[in-house]
Design a protein around this motif. Sequence first.
Motif, PDB file in Angstrom:
ATOM      1  N   MET A  86      33.022  30.891  75.128  1.00 39.27           N
ATOM      2  CA  MET A  86      33.709  31.171  73.865  1.00 39.27           C
ATOM      3  C   MET A  86      32.817  32.065  73.010  1.00 39.27           C
ATOM      4  O   MET A  86      31.704  31.685  72.664  1.00 39.27           O
ATOM      5  CB  MET A  86      33.976  29.862  73.101  1.00 39.27           C
ATOM      6  N   THR A  87      33.319  33.239  72.684  1.00 40.25           N
ATOM      7  CA  THR A  87      32.506  34.199  71.944  1.00 40.25           C
ATOM      8  C   THR A  87      33.398  35.200  71.201  1.00 40.25           C
ATOM      9  O   THR A  87      34.458  35.576  71.734  1.00 40.25           O
ATOM     10  CB  THR A  87      31.557  34.956  72.916  1.00 40.25           C
ATOM     11  N   PRO A  88      32.991  35.623  70.000  1.00 37.15           N
ATOM     12  CA  PRO A  88      33.860  36.559  69.261  1.00 37.15           C
ATOM     13  C   PRO A  88      34.011  37.910  69.958  1.00 37.15           C
ATOM     14  O   PRO A  88      34.962  38.641  69.680  1.00 37.15           O
ATOM     15  CB  PRO A  88      33.173  36.712  67.900  1.00 37.15           C
ATOM     16  N   ILE A 130      36.161  34.454  76.148  1.00 33.00           N
ATOM     17  CA  ILE A 130      37.363  34.358  75.313  1.00 33.00           C
ATOM     18  C   ILE A 130      36.996  34.249  73.836  1.00 33.00           C
ATOM     19  O   ILE A 130      36.114  33.480  73.446  1.00 33.00           O
ATOM     20  CB  ILE A 130      38.224  33.141  75.744  1.00 33.00           C
ATOM     21  N   SER A 131      37.720  35.024  73.036  1.00 37.15           N
ATOM     22  CA  SER A 131      37.635  34.940  71.575  1.00 37.15           C
ATOM     23  C   SER A 131      38.958  34.396  71.069  1.00 37.15           C
ATOM     24  O   SER A 131      40.006  34.675  71.662  1.00 37.15           O
ATOM     25  CB  SER A 131      37.417  36.351  71.005  1.00 37.15           C
ATOM     26  N   ILE A 132      38.945  33.627  69.984  1.00 40.09           N
ATOM     27  CA  ILE A 132      40.240  33.178  69.442  1.00 40.09           C
ATOM     28  C   ILE A 132      40.701  34.077  68.305  1.00 40.09           C
ATOM     29  O   ILE A 132      41.726  33.815  67.684  1.00 40.09           O
ATOM     30  CB  ILE A 132      40.243  31.685  69.019  1.00 40.09           C
ATOM     31  N   GLY A 133      39.990  35.152  68.025  1.00 35.19           N
ATOM     32  CA  GLY A 133      40.452  36.087  66.998  1.00 35.19           C
ATOM     33  C   GLY A 133      39.294  36.896  66.455  1.00 35.19           C
ATOM     34  O   GLY A 133      38.126  36.567  66.688  1.00 35.19           O
ATOM     35  N   TYR A 135      37.246  37.303  64.074  1.00 31.46           N
ATOM     36  CA  TYR A 135      36.459  36.745  62.984  1.00 31.46           C
ATOM     37  C   TYR A 135      35.371  35.908  63.631  1.00 31.46           C
ATOM     38  O   TYR A 135      35.512  35.513  64.791  1.00 31.46           O
ATOM     39  CB  TYR A 135      37.329  35.870  62.050  1.00 31.46           C
ATOM     40  N   VAL A 136      34.291  35.657  62.899  1.00 29.20           N
ATOM     41  CA  VAL A 136      33.162  34.946  63.521  1.00 29.20           C
ATOM     42  C   VAL A 136      33.085  33.510  62.999  1.00 29.20           C
ATOM     43  O   VAL A 136      33.033  33.278  61.794  1.00 29.20           O
ATOM     44  CB  VAL A 136      31.838  35.691  63.262  1.00 29.20           C
ATOM     45  N   LEU A 137      33.115  32.572  63.925  1.00 29.10           N
ATOM     46  CA  LEU A 137      32.957  31.153  63.596  1.00 29.10           C
ATOM     47  C   LEU A 137      31.489  30.789  63.732  1.00 29.10           C
ATOM     48  O   LEU A 137      30.711  31.526  64.344  1.00 29.10           O
ATOM     49  CB  LEU A 137      33.778  30.313  64.572  1.00 29.10           C
ATOM     50  N   GLY A 139      30.330  28.562  65.565  1.00 31.16           N
ATOM     51  CA  GLY A 139      30.060  28.184  66.947  1.00 31.16           C
ATOM     52  C   GLY A 139      31.346  28.262  67.741  1.00 31.16           C
ATOM     53  O   GLY A 139      32.425  28.444  67.169  1.00 31.16           O
ATOM     54  N   GLY A 140      31.244  28.103  69.053  1.00 33.74           N
ATOM     55  CA  GLY A 140      32.438  28.218  69.901  1.00 33.74           C
ATOM     56  C   GLY A 140      33.287  26.958  69.946  1.00 33.74           C
ATOM     57  O   GLY A 140      34.350  26.954  70.566  1.00 33.74           O
TER      58      GLY A 140
END
Length: 225
Positions: A86-88, A130-133, A135-137, A139-140
């Motif tokens: 999981m990564t932006p 995979i990114s969920i969008g 923007y940066v969270l 963490g994954g």
Amino acid sequence: MRIDIISAVPDIMKSPLQESIMKRAQDKKVVEIHFHNLRDYGKGNYRQIDDTQYGGGAGMVMMVEPIDKCISQLQSERVYDEVIYMTPDGDTLNQKTCNHLSLKENIIILCGHYKGVDQRVRDLFVTREISIGDYVLSGGELGACVLVDAIVRLLPGVLNDETSALYDSFQDNLLAPPVYTKPEEYKGIKVPEILLSGNFPKIEEWRHEMSIKHTQEKRPDLFNE
Ligand code: ADE
């Protein structure tokens, strides 16, 4: 299906993935979700899992050895179809990817934290990013929750009405039609007459027309996919 999630802070994901529909899916043994705390694979007495960047720069980087140990342990126990990071900067998640992943047997999801993982983790182990969008969270983990929820609800036997996932927005690249429940009229707004008619072929036709109209208005880009 079996999903193994590797994270430095797995507790973040426990409530979202152990309640409601996700809980039911696990109770019904449709899916097993296992959490792995990277600290358990950390180096030395302090269970170190991150370090400063080579070349300088702010922020810590997750080290390759603890992640290698954890993934290798899992891979020695069974064959995994995918190791997802999981990564932006990954591919943006969409319904097609969720449908595809829902057909897999065993997947590992690795959650990045801090500045991300040492590039060699990606080179050696990761099969999909995979990114969920855009923007940066921090963490994954939240991204992993989104991904797991979107996959697990598609598995046969998870949703009460087996057909309902088929009518979701994005299946067929169309947004879902509007839905109504009681009362028939609220603050002057009436439920569309057709939905009260009992004429099911006509209702289906109306729903399809509304799906197309909504998609045209809100997401015309979906017609080009
Ligand atoms: N980690 C940090 N930001 C993310 C994002 N947008 N998607 C997936 N993982 C992430």
